[in-house]
Scaffold this active site. Structure first.
Site, PDB file in Angstrom:
ATOM      1  N   ASP A 152      -1.320  -4.690   8.163  1.00 30.06           N
ATOM      2  CA  ASP A 152      -1.442  -3.412   7.464  1.00 30.06           C
ATOM      3  C   ASP A 152      -0.136  -3.188   6.716  1.00 30.06           C
ATOM      4  OD1 ASP A 152      -1.545  -0.779   6.635  1.00 30.06           O
ATOM      5  OD2 ASP A 152      -1.818   0.071   8.652  1.00 30.06           O
ATOM      6  N   LYS A 193       0.466   4.992  -1.034  1.00 25.62           N
ATOM      7  CA  LYS A 193       1.901   5.032  -0.728  1.00 25.62           C
ATOM      8  C   LYS A 193       2.742   4.465  -1.878  1.00 25.62           C
ATOM      9  CE  LYS A 193       1.251   6.724   3.382  1.00 25.62           C
ATOM     10  NZ  LYS A 193       1.606   6.067   4.630  1.00 25.62           N
ATOM     11  N   TRP A 218       0.230   4.101  13.807  1.00 20.91           N
ATOM     12  CA  TRP A 218      -0.836   3.400  13.075  1.00 20.91           C
ATOM     13  C   TRP A 218      -1.297   2.166  13.839  1.00 20.91           C
ATOM     14  CZ3 TRP A 218      -2.400   7.023  10.266  1.00 20.91           C
ATOM     15  CH2 TRP A 218      -1.502   7.917   9.693  1.00 20.91           C
TER      16      TRP A 218
END
Length: 271
Positions: A166, A190, A99
């Site tokens: 993030d 999530k 990511w």
């Protein structure tokens, strides 16, 4: 037997949240309309948005000088929106996995990106520490939890430049000192809601530092000035997010979630 989902995508939500969401799909607040069919410009949905904002602030102790935005597009959209808004000359990134690499790739479209530290030499099995942070950066970007490699920041780092994180996969999993961050963002699927809504917690002064003329929907100021209602927001995921925050508060908040997470992790790693 209760089933468990160990996939890295959308998580299993609390059962009572799922039950409330299922009822709202049939009839939202006794309105005779489904949450899937209501107008987002109604008093009932205004209350949902207010609840989501209020409980997010309460659970994470978010100061008043931060805006909470509810956006579409997932964290992957934020990879380029962060840079589009804030990268004028140079930004620093820490590369801790898939990511982070994607965020770095998107940021390079808007300016110079300096990878200040990386754990790629050992297949991203550790979090880099002790690296220098140049004072001339527009911001420093980190990914706090790297689901594919299993590494996570357990403390909030100090940064002399605006720190952007993030937190898609670990938001609300541990206490966070929000004041150390200029911005926190993440896909809500999530930990908070079904896929479809992205949260962005942005310090007010950052909204005055937007460095270029942007399309209306990409500009964070658009959404801050319109309380995330400039266009139709992702109504159902925001509703579920608010219900999840209610549940989190009821069980004892972030401290209790953190206690449970440590307990589960200890069980797994001991085995």
């Amino acid at each position: 037997m209760k089933k468990h989902n160990f996939n890295a995508g959308p998580s299993i939500l609390p059962q009572e949240v799922i039950e409330k969401a299922a009822q709202a799909v049939l009839d939202f607040n006794g309105s005779g309309l489904s949450i899937l069919s209501i107008s987002h410009r109604t008093k009932d949905f205004d209350e949902v948005m207010d609840t989501a904002d209020k409980l997010f602030r309460e659970l994470l102790d978010i100061p008043e000088n931060y805006k909470i935005l509810f956006l579409g597009g997932g964290a992957s959209t934020q990879f380029f929106e962060v840079a589009a808004n804030f990268l004028g000359k140079k930004a620093g990134y820490v590369n801790t996995g898939v990511w982070s690499k994607k965020a770095i790739k998107e940021a390079k479209r808007y300016g110079e990106v300096e990878v200040l530290a990386t754990s790629e030499d050992k297949n991203f099995t550790y979090i880099p520490k002790g690296f220098a942070i140049p004072a001339d950066l527009d911001y420093l970007h980190i990914t706090t939890n790297n689901t594919i490699y299993g590494t996570e920041y357990h403390e909030d780092i100090d940064s002399p430049v605006p720190l952007i994180a993030d937190m898609s996969s670990d938001i609300l999993s541990r206490p966070v000192d929000v004041k150390k961050y200029a911005m926190i963002y993440g896909g809500a699927q999530k930990n908070l809601a079904p896929a479809g809504v992205t949260f962005a917690i942005v310090r007010d002064d950052m909204l005055e530092k937007i460095v270029r003329d942007l399309p209306t929907m990409v500009n964070y100021r658009t959404h801050a000035e319109n309380n995330s209602m400039f266009n139709t927001p992702p109504v159902f995921p925001i509703y579920v997010l608010a219900e999840t925050l209610k549940w989190a508060k009821k069980i004892g908040g972030v401290q209790e979630l953190y206690r449970r997470n440590v307990e589960k992790a200890d069980l797994l790693y001991a085995e």
